[in-house]
Design an enzyme around this catalytic site. Sequence first.
Site, short mmCIF file in Angstrom:
data_model
loop_
_atom_site.label_atom_id
_atom_site.label_comp_id
_atom_site.label_asym_id
_atom_site.label_seq_id
_atom_site.Cartn_x
_atom_site.Cartn_y
_atom_site.Cartn_z
N LYS A 108 0.76 -1.22 -0.03
CA LYS A 108 0.02 0.44 0.06
C LYS A 108 0.41 1.37 0.17
CE LYS A 108 -4.38 -1.85 1.66
NZ LYS A 108 -5.28 -1.50 3.23
N LYS A 189 -4.96 -9.00 -6.09
CA LYS A 189 -6.25 -9.05 -5.43
C LYS A 189 -7.52 -7.79 -5.53
CE LYS A 189 -6.58 -7.16 -0.47
NZ LYS A 189 -8.09 -7.18 -0.52
N LYS A 192 -11.01 -3.18 -2.46
CA LYS A 192 -12.00 -1.82 -1.94
C LYS A 192 -11.37 -0.51 -2.15
CE LYS A 192 -13.12 -3.04 2.34
NZ LYS A 192 -11.57 -2.70 3.58
P1 ATP Z 1 -8.09 -2.34 1.15
O1 ATP Z 1 -8.11 -2.41 -0.45
O2 ATP Z 1 -8.59 -0.94 1.78
O3 ATP Z 1 -6.81 -2.90 1.63
P2 ATP Z 1 -10.29 -4.77 1.07
O4 ATP Z 1 -10.59 -5.12 0.09
O5 ATP Z 1 -8.34 -5.55 1.17
O6 ATP Z 1 -9.85 -3.32 0.86
P3 ATP Z 1 -10.27 -5.42 3.88
O7 ATP Z 1 -11.23 -4.44 4.84
O8 ATP Z 1 -8.64 -4.98 4.38
O9 ATP Z 1 -10.82 -5.04 1.98
O10 ATP Z 1 -10.64 -6.54 4.81
C1 ATP Z 1 -12.22 -7.40 5.30
C2 ATP Z 1 -11.39 -8.52 4.61
O11 ATP Z 1 -11.44 -9.37 3.54
C3 ATP Z 1 -10.65 -9.52 5.50
O12 ATP Z 1 -10.65 -10.90 5.91
C4 ATP Z 1 -9.54 -9.52 4.17
O13 ATP Z 1 -8.89 -10.95 4.41
C5 ATP Z 1 -10.68 -10.15 3.42
N1 ATP Z 1 -10.56 -10.03 1.58
C6 ATP Z 1 -10.34 -8.87 0.58
N2 ATP Z 1 -9.92 -8.15 0.01
C7 ATP Z 1 -9.76 -10.16 -1.01
C8 ATP Z 1 -10.27 -10.82 -2.13
N3 ATP Z 1 -9.54 -9.67 -2.51
N4 ATP Z 1 -10.15 -12.31 -1.60
C9 ATP Z 1 -10.94 -12.69 -0.60
N5 ATP Z 1 -10.66 -11.90 0.39
C10 ATP Z 1 -10.36 -10.66 0.66
MG MG Z 2 -7.12 -4.78 2.59
#
Ligand code: ATP
Ligand code: MG
Length: 324
Positions: A108, A189, A192
């Site tokens: 990040k 990956k 969000k």
């Molecule tokens: P950011 O990009 O801000 O990190 P994020 O989409 O990774 O957002 P988080 O809030 O960091 O979301 O993670 C929330 C949950 O979703 C965690 O348990 C994380 O492991 C899971 N997660 C996030 N992205 C994925 C993905 N692409 N596939 C499976 N699990 C995911």
């Molecule tokens: Mg994340």
Amino acid sequence: MGKSLSFITPSGRVTLGNYIGALSQWTAAPGNVYAVADLHGITTPWNPETLRTYIIEIASVLIALGLDQNQSIVYIQSQVAAHAEMAWLLECVGHMGEFQRMTQFKAKGRGRGDISVGLFTYPALMAGDILLHDVDTVPVGEDQKQHVELTRDLAIRVNHLFGPVFTVPEPKVPTVGARVRSLKNPNEKMSKSVIDDGTVLLLESPDSIHRKFMAAVTDSGREVHYDPVEKPGISNLLEIYAALAKEPLDDIVARYRTAGYGTFKRKVAEVVIESTKSVRESALALQTNSEEILNRLQQGRQEAWSTTNAKLQQVKRAMGFWLP
Ligand code: ATP
Ligand code: MG
């Protein structure tokens, strides 16, 4: 299996990756703890109005999934003061070297000049989130496993230095769908914080979900089969399908091997839209009234306040502070 805990950060709108890797695995069993990790939502630059909107969206999804039922709790992290305080205590127990090894920080922070100190130290906040509740398991996607392992190390260190105050938790990573990738860039990956057509949002309209799947990047060749190295696009779609339909990959491949990419993508879109329909509709209905959402979370906040405060006092006493 004991108590489990999971938090989700309002750093953007909820994605299909969040749903498959995390939210859909969460259950409302007695003692389980879920929260909107809004303190984590400010580790990268943010806008207050947008943050407020994201918090409500995530809260609406957690409630729509029924996670505040059956003696589970849902609350908003920033409304429970012990989190910020515990983070400080754990920052002083953690080592620079182990925090520098965190791959999320590296990913990040890459290419940015404005990295906050919070982005570096947030694994301590996360460790505190978990340890304050004395939970046994932490269901997470693959990307968060390293942070749960750091949490274990910190817990073991504190227990060793100051006496047994923390339960040492285990990460629990799903076997399928632990790392849903972007539909546009199947080697990355789905996140969000990345907003483009490769990110499918849980609450976007079925038409828009359909459109994104039809435009998903596929691979050379025509056959639908599972090969994450040679066919990352199709393999990602297969994993999404298998995770949501709870069907073995091989059975899906057997059915669609020669169906053609277009037909297969249409089917995956349909599975996604159908399997997320009820959570989408309930969350959107709830979102029309943020006051009501905040009220629904009051009880969770009170319970979390008392559990976390008791744990914080215990840790502070063990570490050598005088309690009031
Ligand atoms: P950011 O990009 O801000 O990190 P994020 O989409 O990774 O957002 P988080 O809030 O960091 O979301 O993670 C929330 C949950 O979703 C965690 O348990 C994380 O492991 C899971 N997660 C996030 N992205 C994925 C993905 N692409 N596939 C499976 N699990 C995911
Ligand atoms: Mg994340």
